[in-house]
Design a protein around this motif. Structure first.
Motif, PDB file in Angstrom:
ATOM      1  N   LEU A  82      41.824  36.521  52.331  1.00 50.72           N
ATOM      2  CA  LEU A  82      42.618  37.360  51.438  1.00 50.72           C
ATOM      3  C   LEU A  82      44.073  37.435  51.889  1.00 50.72           C
ATOM      4  O   LEU A  82      44.984  37.386  51.068  1.00 50.72           O
ATOM      5  CB  LEU A  82      42.017  38.761  51.330  1.00 50.72           C
ATOM      6  CG  LEU A  82      40.727  38.842  50.518  1.00 50.72           C
ATOM      7  CD1 LEU A  82      40.135  40.240  50.588  1.00 50.72           C
ATOM      8  CD2 LEU A  82      40.963  38.427  49.087  1.00 50.72           C
ATOM      9  N   LEU A 155      40.400  33.402  40.060  1.00 46.73           N
ATOM     10  CA  LEU A 155      40.797  34.807  40.191  1.00 46.73           C
ATOM     11  C   LEU A 155      42.127  34.912  40.942  1.00 46.73           C
ATOM     12  O   LEU A 155      43.034  35.627  40.509  1.00 46.73           O
ATOM     13  CB  LEU A 155      39.709  35.597  40.925  1.00 46.73           C
ATOM     14  CG  LEU A 155      40.050  37.036  41.271  1.00 46.73           C
ATOM     15  CD1 LEU A 155      40.063  37.903  40.027  1.00 46.73           C
ATOM     16  CD2 LEU A 155      39.058  37.580  42.284  1.00 46.73           C
ATOM     17  N   TYR A 175      44.332  44.173  46.341  1.00 51.58           N
ATOM     18  CA  TYR A 175      43.676  43.441  47.422  1.00 51.58           C
ATOM     19  C   TYR A 175      42.742  44.316  48.242  1.00 51.58           C
ATOM     20  O   TYR A 175      41.713  43.830  48.722  1.00 51.58           O
ATOM     21  CB  TYR A 175      44.712  42.747  48.307  1.00 51.58           C
ATOM     22  CG  TYR A 175      44.943  41.325  47.854  1.00 51.58           C
ATOM     23  CD1 TYR A 175      44.131  40.295  48.300  1.00 51.58           C
ATOM     24  CD2 TYR A 175      45.941  41.026  46.939  1.00 51.58           C
ATOM     25  CE1 TYR A 175      44.303  39.007  47.868  1.00 51.58           C
ATOM     26  CE2 TYR A 175      46.122  39.737  46.495  1.00 51.58           C
ATOM     27  CZ  TYR A 175      45.309  38.724  46.967  1.00 51.58           C
ATOM     28  OH  TYR A 175      45.471  37.443  46.527  1.00 51.58           O
ATOM     29  N   GLN A 177      40.913  46.685  47.015  1.00 50.81           N
ATOM     30  CA  GLN A 177      39.703  46.771  46.205  1.00 50.81           C
ATOM     31  C   GLN A 177      38.982  45.424  46.138  1.00 50.81           C
ATOM     32  O   GLN A 177      37.749  45.374  46.167  1.00 50.81           O
ATOM     33  CB  GLN A 177      40.052  47.286  44.814  1.00 50.81           C
ATOM     34  CG  GLN A 177      40.535  48.727  44.859  1.00 50.81           C
ATOM     35  CD  GLN A 177      40.962  49.245  43.513  1.00 50.81           C
ATOM     36  OE1 GLN A 177      40.284  49.017  42.517  1.00 50.81           O
ATOM     37  NE2 GLN A 177      42.082  49.959  43.484  1.00 50.81           N
ATOM     38  N   LEU A 178      39.743  44.337  46.068  1.00 53.13           N
ATOM     39  CA  LEU A 178      39.132  43.009  46.056  1.00 53.13           C
ATOM     40  C   LEU A 178      38.384  42.763  47.364  1.00 53.13           C
ATOM     41  O   LEU A 178      37.284  42.195  47.359  1.00 53.13           O
ATOM     42  CB  LEU A 178      40.194  41.927  45.826  1.00 53.13           C
ATOM     43  CG  LEU A 178      39.691  40.485  45.790  1.00 53.13           C
ATOM     44  CD1 LEU A 178      38.635  40.281  44.706  1.00 53.13           C
ATOM     45  CD2 LEU A 178      40.871  39.528  45.581  1.00 53.13           C
ATOM     46  N   GLU A 179      38.946  43.209  48.464  1.00 49.99           N
ATOM     47  CA  GLU A 179      38.254  43.051  49.747  1.00 49.99           C
ATOM     48  C   GLU A 179      36.920  43.791  49.734  1.00 49.99           C
ATOM     49  O   GLU A 179      35.910  43.285  50.221  1.00 49.99           O
ATOM     50  CB  GLU A 179      39.123  43.548  50.904  1.00 49.99           C
ATOM     51  CG  GLU A 179      38.469  43.318  52.253  1.00 49.99           C
ATOM     52  CD  GLU A 179      39.329  43.720  53.423  1.00 49.99           C
ATOM     53  OE1 GLU A 179      38.769  43.773  54.543  1.00 49.99           O
ATOM     54  OE2 GLU A 179      40.536  43.979  53.260  1.00 49.99           O
TER      55      GLU A 179
END
Length: 190
Positions: A82, A155, A175, A177-179
């Motif tokens: 990420l 994405l 990021y 939240q994506l993690e």
């Protein structure tokens, strides 16, 4: 055609990156790269056929360096991946501006289209390999790891559009939240 001057192609790619950062895509020319590298335009033409080819090789270089940054295959790798993807948004979305410029060139230039397709395929394959090491099985039955790799790659590229087009887009919050999503998928695949 000019003879090579002893300068490595990788040095020319570095000079091209510097030229792009300093001058921007609008003023990026083979002459500007030659000036940045301290060589003649003939030397640039010896190594690259066109401006588009230099841009393509810059994108390939950034992709390879980005993926090579991920050295461990575990939960920490998710954070590393990420951070690597997020770094592509620095310098005013430099990487993605180049990448999307190449995509536009590819609409009318079949050779560029094919090369961009090869970059995407290589990224998808690398990501698939990483995911196979992370997961014992796909987190969702009936969804292949290959599909996950394509989805996650798309994405990240789609996120670039949000970053570049929306001044109010909070990359850090997204990021975080994506993690959380990826950590959950990691646990589900174990």
């Amino acid at each position: 055609m000019a003879k090579p001057t002893g300068i490595e192609k990788s040095d020319l790619i570095t000079a091209a990156k510097q030229s792009l950062v300093e001058k921007g895509i609008e003023k990026f020319t083979l002459k500007a790269v030659a000036e940045q590298a301290g060589v003649t335009q003939g030397t640039i033409y010896y190594h690259f056929k066109s401006k588009e080819q230099i841009i393509l090789e810059i994108v390939q270089d950034i992709c390879e360096n980005s993926w090579n940054e991920m050295v461990t295959i575990d939960q920490q790798m998710i954070q590393s991946a990420l951070l690597s993807a997020k770094s592509r948004y620095e310098n005013d979305a430099f990487y993605h501006k180049l990448f999307f410029t190449l995509i536009v060139f590819g609409f009318t230039n079949p050779a560029i289209r094919q090369q961009v397709g090869q970059i995407l395929t290589a990224e998808n394959e690398h990501l698939c390999h990483v995911l196979e090491k992370l997961w014992d099985t796909s987190p969702i039955d009936g969804v292949s790891v290959e599909t996950w790799s394509i989805f996650l790659n798309a994405l990240i590229d789609g996120l670039a559009i949000q970053v570049m087009m929306r001044d109010d887009f909070d990359v850090d919050a997204f990021y975080q939240q994506l993690e959380k999503i990826l950590q959950t998928l990691y646990r589900l695949g174990k």
